[in-house]
Design an enzyme around this catalytic site. Structure first.
Site, PDB file in Angstrom:
ATOM      1  N   LYS A  29       0.834  -1.195   0.000  1.00  0.00           N
ATOM      2  CA  LYS A  29       0.000   0.000   0.000  1.00  0.00           C
ATOM      3  C   LYS A  29       0.872   1.250   0.000  1.00  0.00           C
ATOM      4  CE  LYS A  29      -2.164   1.605   3.729  1.00  0.00           C
ATOM      5  NZ  LYS A  29      -1.893   3.071   3.788  1.00  0.00           N
TER       6      LYS A  29
ATOM      7  N   ASP B 267      -3.518   4.352  -1.888  1.00  0.00           N
ATOM      8  CA  ASP B 267      -4.463   4.738  -0.843  1.00  0.00           C
ATOM      9  C   ASP B 267      -4.417   6.247  -0.625  1.00  0.00           C
ATOM     10  OD1 ASP B 267      -6.132   4.712   1.407  1.00  0.00           O
ATOM     11  OD2 ASP B 267      -4.464   4.266   2.769  1.00  0.00           O
TER      12      ASP B 267
ATOM     13  N   LYS C 167      -7.444   8.170  -0.871  1.00  0.00           N
ATOM     14  CA  LYS C 167      -8.752   8.562  -0.314  1.00  0.00           C
ATOM     15  C   LYS C 167      -9.294   9.829  -0.972  1.00  0.00           C
ATOM     16  CE  LYS C 167      -7.587   6.604   4.257  1.00  0.00           C
ATOM     17  NZ  LYS C 167      -6.152   6.296   3.996  1.00  0.00           N
TER      18      LYS C 167
ATOM     19  N   ASP D 159     -13.712  15.006  -3.093  1.00  0.00           N
ATOM     20  CA  ASP D 159     -13.919  16.377  -3.552  1.00  0.00           C
ATOM     21  C   ASP D 159     -15.188  16.368  -4.398  1.00  0.00           C
ATOM     22  OD1 ASP D 159     -13.415  19.125  -4.508  1.00  0.00           O
ATOM     23  OD2 ASP D 159     -11.359  18.765  -3.835  1.00  0.00           O
TER      24      ASP D 159
ATOM     25  N   THR E 107     -10.528   3.663  10.821  1.00  0.00           N
ATOM     26  CA  THR E 107     -10.393   2.784  11.987  1.00  0.00           C
ATOM     27  C   THR E 107      -9.900   3.523  13.239  1.00  0.00           C
ATOM     28  OG1 THR E 107      -8.220   2.119  11.166  1.00  0.00           O
ATOM     29  CG2 THR E 107     -10.071   0.663  10.684  1.00  0.00           C
TER      30      THR E 107
ATOM     31  N   ARG F  90       2.655  -0.854  10.671  1.00  0.00           N
ATOM     32  CA  ARG F  90       3.707  -0.736  11.673  1.00  0.00           C
ATOM     33  C   ARG F  90       4.135  -2.049  12.330  1.00  0.00           C
ATOM     34  NH1 ARG F  90       0.788   4.431  14.280  1.00  0.00           N
ATOM     35  NH2 ARG F  90      -0.947   3.323  13.306  1.00  0.00           N
TER      36      ARG F  90
END
Length: 245
Positions: free
Chosen positions: A39, A66, A68, A71, A130, A222
């Site tokens: 990603k 990714d 997002k 608009d 999340t 992570r």
């Protein structure tokens, strides 16, 4: 590699949440062949530029871009058309932008890819991040009802707009599967292996739990990229995923 491990590998997306091309490419070199996709999010894309997607694709890996997008429909459509040529396998928009915006993105991706004679990326939407819990959802954002109900509604809106799936927390997998069917893609961040820390994620689940509920892909960042040995950490995540298959 047995069937369960291969299936787990295909479902694992590693988030390259780093800020240099060199760090991203080092992680890909370590993990290529062990995970199914990488990603590229805002941190890496904004620091390294669009060429990072092309460079990763040249290494033969799948890329989830990714960004997002969110608009007005025309702006998102033009952005999606520009991104179509990078070669990403998945691109996303925010479901809260509405069906007209999502349809504009879908049509523009097809148009942009068609001009270049390349396959169009899958297009999915982001529902509720999340990092947002019920208190934030209701008290700060001011949206009524339960998070799960809003995620389901936006998933149905996404499917109706012609997109292929959604990003949601693992806690909404079951309700989306029931509403949108088995072919609808469900990509779940908020995955924390049993041995890792929670961090800033709130609506979380272990790899085995999310796979067992029917997630199409898991996004893990992570716990793998921040580990002393990312290859070993990825292997441990895959083992946990096989427990849910």
């Amino acid at each position: 590699m047995d069937n369960k491990m291969q299936l787990a590998k295909d479902k694992l997306i590693v988030a390259l949440d780093v800020d240099t091309i060199e760090r991203a490419e080092a992680l890909v070199k370590q993990l290529n062949g062990t995970v199914g996709m990488f990603k590229v999010g805002m941190q890496l894309f904004y620091s390294a530029g669009p060429d990072i997607v092309r460079r990763l694709k040249e290494q033969g890996v799948k890329v989830f871009l990714d960004l997002k997008l969110h608009d007005i429909p025309n702006t998102v459509g033009q952005a999606a058309k520009a991104l179509a040529g990078l070669g990403a396998d998945i691109i996303n928009v925010h479901a809260s932008g509405g069906s007209a915006m999502m349809r504009a993105a879908a049509e523009a991706l097809q148009e942009g890819a068609g001009v270049l004679n390349i396959p169009a990326p899958k297009l999915i939407s982001v529902t509720i991040l999340t990092s947002i819990d019920q208190n934030t959802f209701s008290g700060e954002i001011g949206l009524p009802g339960d998070i799960k109900d809003k995620v389901r509604d936006w998933a149905l809106l996404t499917k109706g707009a012609g997109l292929q799936g959604v990003v949601c927390s693992p806690r909404e997998i079951e309700i989306i599967r029931e509403a949108c069917g088995q072919e609808f893609e469900i990509i779940t961040p908020g995955i924390r292996p049993s041995w890792s820390v929670t961090g800033d994620q709130k609506r979380i689940m272990t790899p085995a739990e999310a796979i067992g509920l029917g997630a199409s892909y898991l996004v893990v960042g992570r716990p793998i990229t921040g580990a002393a040995d990312p290859f070993d950490a990825a292997g441990r995540v895959l083992v946990e995923m096989t427990e849910g298959i």
